[in-house]
Design a protein around this motif. Sequence first.
Motif, PDB file in Angstrom:
ATOM      1  N   SER A   1       6.560  52.885   6.879  1.00 27.07           N
ATOM      2  CA  SER A   1       7.966  52.443   7.226  1.00 27.07           C
ATOM      3  C   SER A   1       7.601  50.619   6.584  1.00 27.07           C
ATOM      4  CB  SER A   1       8.583  52.697   8.097  1.00 27.07           C
ATOM      5  OG  SER A   1       8.693  53.877   8.745  1.00 27.07           O
ATOM      6  N   ARG A   2       8.775  50.029   6.401  1.00 27.98           N
ATOM      7  CA  ARG A   2       9.274  49.170   6.516  1.00 27.98           C
ATOM      8  C   ARG A   2       8.221  48.139   7.692  1.00 27.98           C
ATOM      9  NH1 ARG A   2      13.736  47.608   6.342  1.00 27.98           N
ATOM     10  NH2 ARG A   2      13.563  45.400   5.649  1.00 27.98           N
ATOM     11  N   TYR A   3       8.453  48.961   8.457  1.00 27.79           N
ATOM     12  CA  TYR A   3       8.499  48.416  10.486  1.00 27.79           C
ATOM     13  C   TYR A   3       7.913  49.467  11.185  1.00 27.79           C
ATOM     14  CZ  TYR A   3      10.270  43.532   8.709  1.00 27.79           C
ATOM     15  OH  TYR A   3      10.710  42.590   8.024  1.00 27.79           O
ATOM     16  N   HIS A   4       6.686  49.397  10.886  1.00 27.78           N
ATOM     17  CA  HIS A   4       6.213  51.145  11.496  1.00 27.78           C
ATOM     18  C   HIS A   4       5.955  50.700  13.166  1.00 27.78           C
ATOM     19  CE1 HIS A   4       4.896  55.000   9.909  1.00 27.78           C
ATOM     20  NE2 HIS A   4       3.999  55.074  11.693  1.00 27.78           N
ATOM     21  N   LEU A   5       5.409  49.736  12.759  1.00 29.14           N
ATOM     22  CA  LEU A   5       4.750  50.357  14.459  1.00 29.14           C
ATOM     23  C   LEU A   5       4.571  48.813  15.543  1.00 29.14           C
ATOM     24  CD1 LEU A   5       1.267  49.653  15.145  1.00 29.14           C
ATOM     25  CD2 LEU A   5       1.051  51.877  14.185  1.00 29.14           C
ATOM     26  N   LYS A   6       4.361  48.928  16.553  1.00 26.94           N
ATOM     27  CA  LYS A   6       4.219  47.414  17.232  1.00 26.94           C
ATOM     28  C   LYS A   6       2.907  47.759  18.405  1.00 26.94           C
ATOM     29  CE  LYS A   6       6.823  43.941  19.648  1.00 26.94           C
ATOM     30  NZ  LYS A   6       8.396  43.487  20.431  1.00 26.94           N
ATOM     31  N   PHE A   7       1.830  46.400  18.604  1.00 29.56           N
ATOM     32  CA  PHE A   7       1.828  46.198  19.536  1.00 29.56           C
ATOM     33  C   PHE A   7       2.104  45.773  20.676  1.00 29.56           C
ATOM     34  CE2 PHE A   7      -1.277  48.225  16.505  1.00 29.56           C
ATOM     35  CZ  PHE A   7      -1.892  49.445  16.895  1.00 29.56           C
ATOM     36  N   GLN A   8       1.841  45.917  21.740  1.00 28.22           N
ATOM     37  CA  GLN A   8       2.131  44.696  23.022  1.00 28.22           C
ATOM     38  C   GLN A   8       1.696  44.755  24.051  1.00 28.22           C
ATOM     39  OE1 GLN A   8       6.740  44.689  23.383  1.00 28.22           O
ATOM     40  NE2 GLN A   8       6.224  47.089  24.090  1.00 28.22           N
ATOM     41  N   VAL A   9       1.177  43.849  25.198  1.00 28.59           N
ATOM     42  CA  VAL A   9       0.014  44.296  26.194  1.00 28.59           C
ATOM     43  C   VAL A   9       1.698  43.814  27.444  1.00 28.59           C
ATOM     44  CG1 VAL A   9      -0.721  42.401  27.824  1.00 28.59           C
ATOM     45  CG2 VAL A   9      -0.972  42.455  25.793  1.00 28.59           C
ATOM     46  N   ASP A  10       1.696  44.893  28.267  1.00 26.87           N
ATOM     47  CA  ASP A  10       1.629  45.630  29.537  1.00 26.87           C
ATOM     48  C   ASP A  10       0.888  45.231  30.532  1.00 26.87           C
ATOM     49  OD1 ASP A  10       4.372  45.374  30.907  1.00 26.87           O
ATOM     50  OD2 ASP A  10       4.426  47.297  31.102  1.00 26.87           O
ATOM     51  N   ASN A  11       0.884  44.424  31.888  1.00 25.24           N
ATOM     52  CA  ASN A  11       0.453  44.754  32.619  1.00 25.24           C
ATOM     53  C   ASN A  11      -1.250  45.096  32.247  1.00 25.24           C
ATOM     54  OD1 ASN A  11       1.833  44.746  34.784  1.00 25.24           O
ATOM     55  ND2 ASN A  11       2.011  47.397  34.816  1.00 25.24           N
ATOM     56  N   ASP A  12      -1.812  44.058  30.975  1.00 28.89           N
ATOM     57  CA  ASP A  12      -2.990  44.065  30.828  1.00 28.89           C
ATOM     58  C   ASP A  12      -3.367  44.931  29.728  1.00 28.89           C
ATOM     59  OD1 ASP A  12      -4.063  41.322  32.600  1.00 28.89           O
ATOM     60  OD2 ASP A  12      -4.082  42.549  33.742  1.00 28.89           O
ATOM     61  N   LYS A  13      -2.704  45.939  29.070  1.00 31.77           N
ATOM     62  CA  LYS A  13      -3.105  47.202  28.367  1.00 31.77           C
ATOM     63  C   LYS A  13      -1.980  46.147  27.663  1.00 31.77           C
ATOM     64  CE  LYS A  13      -3.843  50.583  32.539  1.00 31.77           C
ATOM     65  NZ  LYS A  13      -4.039  49.876  33.626  1.00 31.77           N
ATOM     66  N   ILE A  14      -3.245  47.385  26.127  1.00 34.10           N
ATOM     67  CA  ILE A  14      -2.162  47.478  24.796  1.00 34.10           C
ATOM     68  C   ILE A  14      -0.984  48.759  24.972  1.00 34.10           C
ATOM     69  CG2 ILE A  14      -2.341  47.379  22.626  1.00 34.10           C
ATOM     70  CD1 ILE A  14      -3.452  45.055  23.607  1.00 34.10           C
ATOM     71  N   VAL A  15      -0.247  48.457  24.415  1.00 28.79           N
ATOM     72  CA  VAL A  15       0.842  49.759  24.772  1.00 28.79           C
ATOM     73  C   VAL A  15       1.229  49.129  23.180  1.00 28.79           C
ATOM     74  CG1 VAL A  15       3.359  50.548  25.405  1.00 28.79           C
ATOM     75  CG2 VAL A  15       1.824  48.756  26.711  1.00 28.79           C
ATOM     76  N   LEU A  16       0.717  50.595  21.764  1.00 27.71           N
ATOM     77  CA  LEU A  16       1.829  51.487  20.491  1.00 27.71           C
ATOM     78  C   LEU A  16       3.073  51.907  21.366  1.00 27.71           C
ATOM     79  CD1 LEU A  16      -0.538  52.178  17.512  1.00 27.71           C
ATOM     80  CD2 LEU A  16       1.558  53.502  18.615  1.00 27.71           C
TER      81      LEU A  16
END
Length: 223
Positions: A43-58
């Motif tokens: 997709s044009r904007y398919h997924l996102k990685f971000q940090v929460d509580n020192d963990k990488i959330v996809l």
Amino acid sequence: MAHVTLRVLHGADRGKVFDRLHTPVTIGREEGNSIQLNDERISRYHLKFQVDNDKIVLTDLESTNGTKVNGEDIQVRIVRDGDVIAIGRSLLLVGSHTDIDRRIADIAARLPAADGAKARELAQRLQKIAAHASEAVPDLSDLHRPVLPGDLPPLPERLSPAQSAELGELFDHVQAVLREATEGAVMRPGNERVEIDFAHWQVVLDLQAKLAGMLRSISDPRS
């Protein structure tokens, strides 16, 4: 870990390495993403990685064709070094060689001494995945298997007292349903198969459906 390393194992961008990108990181086929992949099924904007509580959330950004982590369809998932992400026709490996070696050592250290064979098998699987980072992957079936052994994932950290109590109530309910179902199970002499009656089986399926609904509401509160 406030950064993420991704290596493209399969797809038109095979062999590309995106090293230690600072989060948040977005992936899609449009300009403006942190990573733009040449894949018409993304997709044009398919997924996102971000940090929460020192963990990488996809998080899957409501993509048309979805996102898989270790072969499982996901909406939101904590990802770790060695995890394999499938989007469109592309396959991405999380982590550098060093990152994955560090995870292998960490998992092996936590396994009992009697599980040395499991640790070695795990190391071989992860190293096999890493070895394909810059070449064609002939058989993706092994790469879809979860990296972690069969242990439960860790409990969430930094819960408030109310959240801890709510989580405890949820686990109590799940345990009670499973206990009732297993207490009614029967293993007949000379038969390695376990039988449970239809009513208990339906209770387990109902629990599975309820948990699926809860997971959906967590990943998409609007639902």
